[in-house]
Design an enzyme around this catalytic site. Structure first.
Site, PDB file in Angstrom:
ATOM      1  N   TYR A  26       0.799  -1.221   0.000  1.00 34.49           N
ATOM      2  CA  TYR A  26       0.000   0.000   0.000  1.00 34.49           C
ATOM      3  C   TYR A  26       0.836   1.278   0.000  1.00 34.49           C
ATOM      4  O   TYR A  26       0.311   2.377   0.153  1.00 34.49           O
ATOM      5  CB  TYR A  26      -0.949   0.025   1.201  1.00 34.49           C
ATOM      6  CG  TYR A  26      -0.279  -0.125   2.568  1.00 34.49           C
ATOM      7  CD1 TYR A  26       0.667   0.779   3.020  1.00 34.49           C
ATOM      8  CD2 TYR A  26      -0.636  -1.162   3.421  1.00 34.49           C
ATOM      9  CE1 TYR A  26       1.253   0.660   4.263  1.00 34.49           C
ATOM     10  CE2 TYR A  26      -0.073  -1.297   4.680  1.00 34.49           C
ATOM     11  CZ  TYR A  26       0.883  -0.380   5.099  1.00 34.49           C
ATOM     12  OH  TYR A  26       1.461  -0.506   6.333  1.00 34.49           O
ATOM     13  N   CYS A 263      -1.857  25.144   5.552  1.00 31.50           N
ATOM     14  CA  CYS A 263      -0.782  24.163   5.433  1.00 31.50           C
ATOM     15  C   CYS A 263       0.517  24.772   5.952  1.00 31.50           C
ATOM     16  O   CYS A 263       0.862  25.903   5.588  1.00 31.50           O
ATOM     17  CB  CYS A 263      -0.592  23.745   3.974  1.00 31.50           C
ATOM     18  SG  CYS A 263      -1.964  22.792   3.292  1.00 31.50           S
ATOM     19  N   ASP A 279       4.547  16.597   1.044  1.00 36.64           N
ATOM     20  CA  ASP A 279       4.844  15.199   0.791  1.00 36.64           C
ATOM     21  C   ASP A 279       3.854  14.554  -0.173  1.00 36.64           C
ATOM     22  O   ASP A 279       4.148  13.538  -0.796  1.00 36.64           O
ATOM     23  CB  ASP A 279       4.820  14.456   2.141  1.00 36.64           C
ATOM     24  CG  ASP A 279       5.381  13.062   2.066  1.00 36.64           C
ATOM     25  OD1 ASP A 279       6.175  12.796   1.160  1.00 36.64           O
ATOM     26  OD2 ASP A 279       5.020  12.231   2.921  1.00 36.64           O
TER      27      ASP A 279
END
Length: 376
Positions: A26, A263, A279
């Protein structure tokens, strides 16, 4: 004397790029399938250039987050050089904080002593007890990594290294809340964070921000996890998501980026020096430049960073009128579905409603000086 401020919230460096010794099916970043090949680390001249510039713009507090792939593949000599350069370019006022996110399999006593000697915070990824963990977190030949991870954790404990646990929530543990918390408590894992399992790659920013569990599954998970964390009004371990919720109830600031109002200005660097604002946006559309050839100031002032910073506040109408806006601030912009709300909007609403009264009780206790975390 002028006030000294930090220009960056921190830096996250993909220490060995996608190289990793595990083949978790995953993974949202590494595509090497547990076969890292020849390890390429950050060039020392690039490392020195960045650290010298970073410690000029962050003269009070300078967080470094070392990730991968698997960052320990860089070897201990690499991190010794990091410490050497940090000491060379910092002054007595600067607080330097190093943290490493690792799969834990490579930790031995030498690594643990090094972490302790340099006051590093270690994040270890583990998805629960062996029967859960070994389904997904495997080596290239399919062997489970649980035994190796727990051996590494044992070294951290013996050397008294500060560490926390990161658990990816996926199809195999989303209905295993009780088993997860029993596992944490039995092993005295007192600091835990969850991330839902992604169904996209960070290098493909145009992919839809979708996940391998449904909003209803994650909402149910969070509600059951809240009861485990609340522990009849006496929380005995820290769960990052609920800590951030509680902070909002007492008028504090969140530190978890997905629920912050804006952010954070967290610079993400690839092993080769390529720079990005997040990221989840390691994509040419958001590439700020390269720290090997561009000045740090030019990366910080990039128009592309301004473009990225405008994503979070651009809330859909449903968010602007939502009763829970102060708790999630629209969630992660990477997860917004087209022009709509974030993928886990209903999950968050579900747990916010479920936990509201008990969170208010804890908040009142904090205001009265009666609440104490009973963390071992």
């Amino acid at each position: 004397m002028p006030l000294i401020t930090n220009k960056l919230a921190g830096v996250m460096w993909k220490t060995v790029s996608e190289a990793c010794n595990l083949a978790c099916d995953y993974c949202y970043y590494s595509r090497c399938q547990g076969k890292p090949g020849k390890i390429q680390t950050i060039d020392e001249s690039v490392l020195e250039k960045f650290i010298s510039e970073y410690l000029k713009v962050n003269r009070i507090y300078a967080p470094f987050v070392w990730q991968g792939g698997e960052p320990l593949l860089a070897g201990i000599r690499f991190f010794e050089k990091v410490i050497e350069l940090q000491e060379e370019y910092s002054d007595a006022r600067t607080i330097i904080a190093n943290s490493i996110q690792t799969n834990g399999t490579l930790i031995n006593r030498r690594w643990a002593k090094f972490f302790k000697d340099h006051n590093m915070l270690i994040g270890v990824s583990i998805d629960g007890p062996a029967r859960i963990h070994d389904k997904r977190r495997v080596t290239s030949n399919g062997k489970g990594s649980y035994t190796a991870v727990m051996r590494g954790i044992n070294y951290l404990e013996e050397e008294e290294v500060d560490f926390n646990i990161l658990t990816v929530i996926h199809e195999d543990n989303v209905r295993e809340v009780q088993a997860l918390f029993e596992f944490y408590r039995q092993n005295q894992f007192s600091y835990v964070q969850f991330i839902p399992c992604m169904d996209f790659l960070s290098q493909e920013a145009d992919q839809a921000g979708e996940y391998l569990i449904t909003p209803k599954e994650y909402g149910d998970f969070l509600c059951e996890a809240f009861d485990q964390w609340y522990n009849d009004g006496e929380p005995d371990l820290s769960v990052r998501f609920f800590d951030n919720m509680l902070s909002a109830y007492v008028g504090g600031q969140a530190e978890l980026c997905q629920v912050m109002e804006q952010c954070p200005k967290m610079l993400v660097l690839e092993q080769n020096g390529d720079a990005y604002p997040c990221d989840f946006y390691i994509d040419d559309q958001y590439k700020l430049g390269n720290i090997a050839t561009d000045s740090l100031d030019s990366l910080i002032e990039s128009e592309k960073w301004d473009q990225f910073s405008g994503l979070k506040p651009a809330l859909p109408e449903q968010c602007q009128t939502c009763e829970f806006l102060n708790l999630c601030h629209g969630g992660c912009p990477r997860n917004r579905q087209g022009e709509g709300v974030e993928f886990f909007c209903e999950s968050y609403k579900q747990v916010f409603r479920y936990a509201d009264q008990k969170m208010k009780t804890l908040a009142n206790q904090i205001r009265e000086g009666e609440f104490v975390y009973k963390i071992s």
